[in-house]
Design an enzyme around this catalytic site. Structure first.
Site, PDB file in Angstrom:
ATOM      1  N   CYS A 193       5.595  -0.182   7.451  1.00 31.41           N
ATOM      2  CA  CYS A 193       5.263   0.997   6.645  1.00 31.41           C
ATOM      3  C   CYS A 193       6.492   1.393   5.841  1.00 31.41           C
ATOM      4  O   CYS A 193       7.598   1.413   6.379  1.00 31.41           O
ATOM      5  CB  CYS A 193       4.844   2.133   7.572  1.00 31.41           C
ATOM      6  SG  CYS A 193       4.408   3.636   6.701  1.00 31.41           S
ATOM      7  N   LEU A 194       6.279   1.708   4.559  1.00 27.06           N
ATOM      8  CA  LEU A 194       7.424   2.094   3.712  1.00 27.06           C
ATOM      9  C   LEU A 194       8.081   3.380   4.219  1.00 27.06           C
ATOM     10  O   LEU A 194       9.238   3.635   3.923  1.00 27.06           O
ATOM     11  CB  LEU A 194       6.972   2.270   2.260  1.00 27.06           C
ATOM     12  CG  LEU A 194       6.538   0.975   1.554  1.00 27.06           C
ATOM     13  CD1 LEU A 194       5.957   1.271   0.185  1.00 27.06           C
ATOM     14  CD2 LEU A 194       7.706   0.007   1.441  1.00 27.06           C
TER      15      LEU A 194
ATOM     16  N   GLN B 100       3.248   9.907   0.922  1.00 24.08           N
ATOM     17  CA  GLN B 100       4.519   9.196   1.132  1.00 24.08           C
ATOM     18  C   GLN B 100       5.526   9.462   0.009  1.00 24.08           C
ATOM     19  O   GLN B 100       6.714   9.222   0.178  1.00 24.08           O
ATOM     20  CB  GLN B 100       4.284   7.686   1.272  1.00 24.08           C
ATOM     21  CG  GLN B 100       3.535   7.313   2.541  1.00 24.08           C
ATOM     22  CD  GLN B 100       3.319   5.821   2.636  1.00 24.08           C
ATOM     23  OE1 GLN B 100       2.378   5.290   2.077  1.00 24.08           O
ATOM     24  NE2 GLN B 100       4.207   5.123   3.320  1.00 24.08           N
TER      25      GLN B 100
ATOM     26  N   GLY C 253       0.830  -1.193   0.000  1.00 25.73           N
ATOM     27  CA  GLY C 253       0.000   0.000   0.000  1.00 25.73           C
ATOM     28  C   GLY C 253       0.863   1.241   0.000  1.00 25.73           C
ATOM     29  O   GLY C 253       2.008   1.202   0.474  1.00 25.73           O
TER      30      GLY C 253
ATOM     31  N   HIS D 262      -2.702   7.614   6.818  1.00 27.94           N
ATOM     32  CA  HIS D 262      -1.651   8.469   6.238  1.00 27.94           C
ATOM     33  C   HIS D 262      -2.235   9.800   5.758  1.00 27.94           C
ATOM     34  O   HIS D 262      -1.611  10.852   5.894  1.00 27.94           O
ATOM     35  CB  HIS D 262      -0.992   7.778   5.038  1.00 27.94           C
ATOM     36  CG  HIS D 262       0.148   6.881   5.397  1.00 27.94           C
ATOM     37  ND1 HIS D 262       1.284   7.330   6.029  1.00 27.94           N
ATOM     38  CD2 HIS D 262       0.335   5.547   5.190  1.00 27.94           C
ATOM     39  CE1 HIS D 262       2.120   6.303   6.199  1.00 27.94           C
ATOM     40  NE2 HIS D 262       1.568   5.216   5.711  1.00 27.94           N
TER      41      HIS D 262
ATOM     42  N   HIS E  65      -4.848   1.661   7.298  1.00 29.35           N
ATOM     43  CA  HIS E  65      -3.469   2.159   7.462  1.00 29.35           C
ATOM     44  C   HIS E  65      -3.216   3.303   6.468  1.00 29.35           C
ATOM     45  O   HIS E  65      -2.661   4.343   6.843  1.00 29.35           O
ATOM     46  CB  HIS E  65      -2.497   0.992   7.218  1.00 29.35           C
ATOM     47  CG  HIS E  65      -1.045   1.350   7.233  1.00 29.35           C
ATOM     48  ND1 HIS E  65      -0.151   0.815   8.129  1.00 29.35           N
ATOM     49  CD2 HIS E  65      -0.311   2.190   6.449  1.00 29.35           C
ATOM     50  CE1 HIS E  65       1.063   1.312   7.903  1.00 29.35           C
ATOM     51  NE2 HIS E  65       0.989   2.145   6.877  1.00 29.35           N
ATOM     52  N   GLU E  66      -3.661   3.119   5.206  1.00 29.59           N
ATOM     53  CA  GLU E  66      -3.398   4.146   4.179  1.00 29.59           C
ATOM     54  C   GLU E  66      -4.244   5.397   4.410  1.00 29.59           C
ATOM     55  O   GLU E  66      -3.759   6.513   4.217  1.00 29.59           O
ATOM     56  CB  GLU E  66      -3.652   3.577   2.777  1.00 29.59           C
ATOM     57  CG  GLU E  66      -2.765   2.399   2.386  1.00 29.59           C
ATOM     58  CD  GLU E  66      -1.288   2.637   2.607  1.00 29.59           C
ATOM     59  OE1 GLU E  66      -0.835   3.788   2.497  1.00 29.59           O
ATOM     60  OE2 GLU E  66      -0.569   1.673   2.922  1.00 29.59           O
TER      61      GLU E  66
HETATM   62 ZN    ZN Z   1       2.367   3.321   5.782  1.00 32.77          ZN
END
Ligand code: ZN
Length: 172
Positions: free
Chosen positions: A93-94, A51, A46, A139, A135-136
């Site tokens: 998480c990236l 991000q 995701g 963000h 989660h997204e």
């Molecule tokens: Zn994330």
């Protein structure tokens, strides 16, 4: 299409509230394509636009494993229902590389979003997809999974990521 750079903690942009998209135009379609490419390359399941440094309410997801891709994207996603039942996944998480923690979230949720034709759509998700969507969407509201942890644990993780980032930057 160019791969985008993924920002990491403690970049303050990760704490910002992303702006809604007025209309899905070519620019947004290009953004979505870039996001998919960047997410698959990372690799991750995701990615939110913020991000890659673009604070717009756009999210891409693909939780499929193996060869068959199953890409989802959501513009202006909004959770309209959450189940009382919860589930727990070990999340990463990236933007917080190599750090993981168990996070409890509603097991299912229903999400409204815009499709490519600017039409309102709804999806009901459960399990991993539900967790990933939540989660997204977090963000887009400046929330990271580490915000659900104790302050001590959260600061430890940020410190670790910052230190790792520093040690990678060698000038010779
Ligand atoms: Zn994330």
């Amino acid at each position: 299409m160019p791969l985008k750079n993924i920002i990491t903690v403690p970049d303050p942009l990760l704490k910002s509230i992303s702006k809604p998209v007025d209309k899905i135009n070519n620019e947004i379609k290009i953004l979505i394509n870039d996001m998919f490419e960047t997410m698959y390359n990372a690799p991750g399941i995701g990615l939110a636009a913020v991000q890659i440094g673009i604070p717009l309410r756009v999210v891409v997801i693909d939780i499929s494993k193996g060869d068959k891709k199953k890409p989802y994207f959501f513009v202006n996603p909004n959770i309209v229902w959450r189940s009382d039942k919860t589930s727990t996944y070990e999340e990463g998480c990236l933007s917080i590389p190599n750090q993981f923690a168990e996070i409890e979230r509603p097991e299912s949720c229903r999400v409204e979003y815009l499709d490519l034709n600017n039409q309102k759509k709804e999806i009901e998700a459960s399990g991993l997809l539900s967790t990933c969507i939540q989660h997204e969407i977090d963000h887009l509201n400046g929330i990271l999974f580490i915000d659900y942890l104790s302050k001590l644990k959260k600061n430890m993780i940020i410190k670790k990521v910052t230190k790792n980032n520093k040690s990678e930057k060698i000038v010779v």
